[in-house]
Design a protein around this motif. Structure first.
Motif, short mmCIF file in Angstrom:
data_model
loop_
_atom_site.label_atom_id
_atom_site.label_comp_id
_atom_site.label_asym_id
_atom_site.label_seq_id
_atom_site.Cartn_x
_atom_site.Cartn_y
_atom_site.Cartn_z
N LEU A 1 0.82 -1.21 0.00
CA LEU A 1 0.00 0.00 0.00
C LEU A 1 0.85 1.26 0.00
O LEU A 1 0.58 2.22 -0.74
N GLY A 2 1.89 1.26 0.83
CA GLY A 2 2.78 2.41 0.86
C GLY A 2 3.49 2.63 -0.46
O GLY A 2 3.59 3.76 -0.95
N GLY A 3 3.97 1.53 -1.04
CA GLY A 3 4.62 1.64 -2.34
C GLY A 3 3.67 2.10 -3.43
O GLY A 3 4.04 2.92 -4.30
N SER A 4 2.42 1.63 -3.40
CA SER A 4 1.44 2.05 -4.40
C SER A 4 1.12 3.53 -4.26
O SER A 4 1.03 4.26 -5.25
N TYR A 5 0.94 3.97 -3.01
CA TYR A 5 0.62 5.39 -2.78
C TYR A 5 1.77 6.29 -3.25
O TYR A 5 1.55 7.31 -3.90
N TRP A 6 2.99 5.88 -2.93
CA TRP A 6 4.15 6.67 -3.35
C TRP A 6 4.26 6.69 -4.88
O TRP A 6 4.54 7.74 -5.47
N ALA A 7 4.01 5.53 -5.53
CA ALA A 7 4.12 5.46 -6.99
C ALA A 7 3.07 6.34 -7.66
O ALA A 7 3.35 7.01 -8.66
N ILE A 8 1.83 6.34 -7.11
CA ILE A 8 0.77 7.17 -7.69
C ILE A 8 1.13 8.64 -7.60
O ILE A 8 0.96 9.41 -8.55
N LYS A 9 1.64 9.06 -6.43
CA LYS A 9 2.03 10.45 -6.26
C LYS A 9 3.23 10.80 -7.13
O LYS A 9 3.28 11.88 -7.75
N TYR A 10 4.19 9.89 -7.19
CA TYR A 10 5.41 10.16 -7.95
C TYR A 10 5.14 10.23 -9.45
O TYR A 10 5.74 11.05 -10.17
N LEU A 11 4.23 9.38 -9.93
CA LEU A 11 3.95 9.30 -11.35
C LEU A 11 2.77 10.17 -11.78
O LEU A 11 2.23 10.00 -12.87
#
Length: 397
Positions: free
Chosen positions: A330-340
């Motif tokens: 979940l943390g990785g997904s949230y970071w990826a959505i914000k980053y991308l």
């Protein structure tokens, strides 16, 4: 072969494709309506809630209708036979053809239900007849050979897939193929049980390659959803066939517990790396090829690999392991959505429309053409009739 109107299917794909620019504001509602007029679709395809309700209603009607017919002909003695089940399946299939051809149902819930009802009745009828034949010609203690039944189910599911382009039926056809291959190997090869994992791996890889290579072909444009389902299903079976836990429990079922203990996986040096590394390979290739199915399947299988590892090596309690991996994902997904949010290196979290639809139809050309559909008629000859200086046009032009 396919029963649905091919022109409507193509137009439906076009309309689905232009929903993305409509949602992002790149296409106005007027332009969207113009494209809908230029590429009409006459199918009856309700939303998911109505579709679910019609599916349930159709199953209830088929159940009560079959019971009523069986009750009416009970005294005749024909009900207690495989032929009667086949007759009910024939009625269901006839209703399916009529609903699709005359009422233009397409994934409405009614046709979905009738596909599975007719297919199930035909399969039960064939199994019933095969059992009766086996009893009449062999001893009652003989085991019924499963290959003819599985072959019939495979052929039937393949026909229903080609006829109605049903993605779940395509997945069922793929699973039937795997079962038939395993049955033939076990019953005809002395080492058949030992090669089951490798056989499933090879067949799954072949199906994945086929479905991936044909997903962009115009010849398979009407089966695009089926091919995507085959990609996901073959990737999943490709991994599960080599998963250490699955192989061990399959061996226990087939070989049983011996005097020296439970079944031991013969090649742990192969199956353990397969269990741990394949999900990450899926994710890596998904990122490299920008393939969403590979990427999402790999992320799901990472969790399965973690649970498999935890089953044999107790580092943390299972609850803590699942919570930890869940938080990481979940943390990785949230970071990826914000980053991308802003596209980087060819990746973005925003939905993008394709430039072309499978078959070579350019979406941008549709948008441009749609602006020409409302051109006022009868405006070609606006010149002449001027009354000033012989210029050919009046001040009203």
């Amino acid at each position: 072969m396919i029963i649905y109107n091919k022109t409507w299917l193509r137009n439906l794909l076009i309309q689905d494709q232009i929903n993305v620019p409509l949602a992002t504001g790149d296409l106005s509602k007027e332009e969207f309506k113009n494209i809908e007029k230029a590429y009409p679709v006459g199918f009856y395809s309700p939303n998911i809630f109505v579709r679910t309700g019609l599916f349930i209603l159709t199953c209830v009607i088929a159940l009560f209708g079959g019971c009523l017919l069986s009750y009416m002909f009970w005294d005749s003695g024909i009900v207690d036979s495989g032929g009667w089940i086949f007759f009910l399946g024939l009625i269901s299939y006839t209703a399916l053809e009529l609903v699709v051809k005359n009422k233009n149902h397409f994934r409405s819930g009614t046709d979905d239900a009738l596909i599975w009802i007719s297919g199930g009745l035909f399969s039960v009828a064939f199994t019933w007849i095969t059992v009766k034949y086996n009893w009449y010609h062999h001893n009652y203690t003989d085991m019924l050979p499963p290959a003819p039944i599985v072959s019939f189910v495979l052929i039937l599911s393949l026909y229903l897939t080609l006829r109605f382009a049903d993605s779940l039926m395509a997945l069922f056809c793929f699973l039937s193929t795997l079962v038939l291959a395993v049955v033939l190997a076990v019953f005809n090869l002395s080492f058949g049980i030992a090669i089951i994992p490798f056989l499933v791996i090879v067949l799954s890889a072949i199906v994945y390659y086929f479905s991936l290579s044909k997903s962009g072909s115009p010849k398979f444009i009407n089966y695009l959803h089926c091919l995507l389902m085959l990609q996901a299903g073959s990737l999943l079976m490709l991994y599960l066939a080599g998963n250490y836990y699955v192989v061990e429990h399959l061996g226990n079922k087939l070989y049983g517990y011996t005097s020296i203990g439970p079944y031991k996986v013969p090649y742990p040096v192969f199956f353990w790396p397969w269990t741990i590394l394949v999900p990450f390979i899926y994710v890596g290739f998904g990122l490299y090829k920008k393939n969403v199915i590979l990427l999402r399947t790999g992320l799901v299988l990472i969790a399965i690999a973690a649970v498999t590892f935890k089953n044999y090596y107790h580092v943390l309690p299972i609850e803590s392991t699942l919570v930890l991996f869940g938080l990481i994902i979940l943390g990785g997904s949230y970071w990826a959505i914000k980053y991308l949010k802003t596209p980087k290196y060819g990746f973005t979290s925003e939905g993008l429309q394709e430039d072309t639809i499978a078959g070579g139809i350019n979406v941008e050309s549709l948008i441009i053409a749609s602006t020409q559909l409302d051109t006022p008629q009868g405006t070609a000859d606006r010149f002449g009739g001027g009354d000033f200086g012989g210029g050919g046009s009046s001040s009203s032009f």
